[in-house]
Scaffold this motif. Structure first.
Motif, PDB file in Angstrom:
ATOM      1  N   LEU A 153       0.827  -1.195   0.000  1.00 44.81           N
ATOM      2  CA  LEU A 153       0.000   0.000   0.000  1.00 44.81           C
ATOM      3  C   LEU A 153       0.871   1.259   0.000  1.00 44.81           C
ATOM      4  O   LEU A 153       0.612   2.212  -0.732  1.00 44.81           O
ATOM      5  N   THR A 154       1.914   1.235   0.812  1.00 45.84           N
ATOM      6  CA  THR A 154       2.846   2.363   0.872  1.00 45.84           C
ATOM      7  C   THR A 154       3.451   2.623  -0.509  1.00 45.84           C
ATOM      8  O   THR A 154       3.510   3.773  -0.966  1.00 45.84           O
ATOM      9  N   LYS A 169      -7.745  -2.202  -2.536  1.00 48.14           N
ATOM     10  CA  LYS A 169      -6.655  -1.460  -3.186  1.00 48.14           C
ATOM     11  C   LYS A 169      -7.179  -0.613  -4.336  1.00 48.14           C
ATOM     12  O   LYS A 169      -6.717   0.516  -4.546  1.00 48.14           O
ATOM     13  N   THR A 170      -8.135  -1.141  -5.096  1.00 41.12           N
ATOM     14  CA  THR A 170      -8.667  -0.391  -6.229  1.00 41.12           C
ATOM     15  C   THR A 170      -9.416   0.856  -5.745  1.00 41.12           C
ATOM     16  O   THR A 170      -9.165   1.967  -6.229  1.00 41.12           O
ATOM     17  N   VAL A 171     -10.300   0.684  -4.784  1.00 41.47           N
ATOM     18  CA  VAL A 171     -11.065   1.824  -4.265  1.00 41.47           C
ATOM     19  C   VAL A 171     -10.138   2.818  -3.574  1.00 41.47           C
ATOM     20  O   VAL A 171     -10.223   4.033  -3.804  1.00 41.47           O
ATOM     21  N   ALA A 196      -0.848   9.309   3.269  1.00 47.94           N
ATOM     22  CA  ALA A 196      -0.561   7.876   3.306  1.00 47.94           C
ATOM     23  C   ALA A 196      -1.188   7.233   4.540  1.00 47.94           C
ATOM     24  O   ALA A 196      -1.737   6.124   4.466  1.00 47.94           O
ATOM     25  N   ALA A 197      -1.123   7.913   5.669  1.00 47.25           N
ATOM     26  CA  ALA A 197      -1.736   7.387   6.897  1.00 47.25           C
ATOM     27  C   ALA A 197      -3.256   7.309   6.746  1.00 47.25           C
ATOM     28  O   ALA A 197      -3.870   6.290   7.094  1.00 47.25           O
ATOM     29  N   LEU A 198      -3.862   8.364   6.213  1.00 48.60           N
ATOM     30  CA  LEU A 198      -5.310   8.362   6.010  1.00 48.60           C
ATOM     31  C   LEU A 198      -5.718   7.326   4.961  1.00 48.60           C
ATOM     32  O   LEU A 198      -6.774   6.681   5.087  1.00 48.60           O
ATOM     33  N   GLY A 199      -4.889   7.151   3.949  1.00 48.81           N
ATOM     34  CA  GLY A 199      -5.142   6.115   2.946  1.00 48.81           C
ATOM     35  C   GLY A 199      -5.096   4.722   3.556  1.00 48.81           C
ATOM     36  O   GLY A 199      -5.870   3.838   3.182  1.00 48.81           O
ATOM     37  N   THR A 200      -4.208   4.536   4.528  1.00 44.35           N
ATOM     38  CA  THR A 200      -4.125   3.250   5.219  1.00 44.35           C
ATOM     39  C   THR A 200      -5.373   3.020   6.067  1.00 44.35           C
ATOM     40  O   THR A 200      -5.877   1.894   6.138  1.00 44.35           O
ATOM     41  N   LEU A 208      -8.367   4.178   5.349  1.00 47.42           N
ATOM     42  CA  LEU A 208      -9.398   3.841   4.369  1.00 47.42           C
ATOM     43  C   LEU A 208      -9.228   2.405   3.882  1.00 47.42           C
ATOM     44  O   LEU A 208     -10.183   1.631   3.846  1.00 47.42           O
ATOM     45  N   SER A 209      -8.011   2.050   3.523  1.00 47.34           N
ATOM     46  CA  SER A 209      -7.731   0.710   3.012  1.00 47.34           C
ATOM     47  C   SER A 209      -8.081  -0.362   4.038  1.00 47.34           C
ATOM     48  O   SER A 209      -8.746  -1.353   3.713  1.00 47.34           O
ATOM     49  N   GLY A 210      -7.645  -0.165   5.267  1.00 45.13           N
ATOM     50  CA  GLY A 210      -7.931  -1.141   6.317  1.00 45.13           C
ATOM     51  C   GLY A 210      -9.424  -1.269   6.591  1.00 45.13           C
ATOM     52  O   GLY A 210      -9.934  -2.375   6.790  1.00 45.13           O
ATOM     53  N   SER A 211     -10.107  -0.145   6.579  1.00 44.96           N
ATOM     54  CA  SER A 211     -11.552  -0.164   6.819  1.00 44.96           C
ATOM     55  C   SER A 211     -12.288  -0.898   5.702  1.00 44.96           C
ATOM     56  O   SER A 211     -13.184  -1.708   5.964  1.00 44.96           O
ATOM     57  N   ILE A 212     -11.916  -0.608   4.468  1.00 45.30           N
ATOM     58  CA  ILE A 212     -12.548  -1.284   3.328  1.00 45.30           C
ATOM     59  C   ILE A 212     -12.236  -2.770   3.368  1.00 45.30           C
ATOM     60  O   ILE A 212     -13.128  -3.613   3.199  1.00 45.30           O
ATOM     61  N   PHE A 213     -10.965  -3.109   3.594  1.00 45.82           N
ATOM     62  CA  PHE A 213     -10.581  -4.522   3.626  1.00 45.82           C
ATOM     63  C   PHE A 213     -11.379  -5.285   4.682  1.00 45.82           C
ATOM     64  O   PHE A 213     -11.960  -6.336   4.398  1.00 45.82           O
TER      65      PHE A 213
END
Length: 174
Positions: free
Chosen positions: A36-37, A80-82, A108-112, A114-119
């Motif tokens: 993700l990073t 990852k796509t979203v 990057a932190a906020l994206g993580t 979002l990514s973790g929440s979606i996953f």
């Protein structure tokens, strides 16, 4: 798409995959996601929708293939796509501010987050189980946020300098 851009994207994804494979799983096999990073770094370097889609989908597929989380392939591809598309949208909205290391690290932190929440949401939905979202978020996603932000803060300036030395026209300056 230029070949040199594809090569750098492939290198970023490859490095992210290697880090992803080396980092041990925690709390039931989930692990911090350094792919993700690298995806975030790639999106900051190549700010066009084709590159974002290539990076996001390929990162999702590789994360899904190597995940240790049961049933994690589909949640990884979706997440990852979203996340890539949303991250790209925020980068476009912020413009030059997204080029600053502090702002990019926060992104990057906020994206993580979002990514973790979606996953987790997709994984719980797909598996249909009674998994404790908040417990998984606190024990896996929160540490991943810290690790990804630190890794981003260290790796992004290095990749940026290498991209600038290689005359990548899309590389922003810190």
């Amino acid at each position: 798409m230029k070949t040199k851009n594809l090569v750098l994207m492939a290198l970023l994804i490859g490095i992210g995959t290697a880090l992803y494979l080396v980092i041990p799983g925690i709390n039931g096999g989930m692990k911090p996601d350094f792919m993700l990073t690298m995806m975030f770094i790639g999106i900051l370097l190549f700010r066009d929708i084709k590159s974002v889609l290539v990076m996001s989908v390929s990162t999702g597929i590789l994360s899904g293939l190597f995940t240790t989380f049961p049933g994690g392939f589909i949640p990884n591809v979706i997440d990852k796509t979203v996340t890539g598309i949303v991250f790209f949208g925020v980068v476009l909205l912020l413009g030059k501010l997204a080029d600053k290391l502090a702002a990019a690290t926060v992104l990057a932190a906020l994206g993580t987050v979002l990514s973790g929440s979606i996953f987790l949401s997709v994984a719980i939905f797909v598996l249909g189980g009674d998994f404790p979202f908040m417990a998984l978020f606190l024990t896996v996603v929160v540490p991943a946020i810290a690790m990804n932000a630190i890794a981003f803060f260290i790796i992004y300036p290095i990749v940026l300098r290498l991209a600038q030395r290689s005359n990548y026209s899309t590389a922003p300056s810190l």
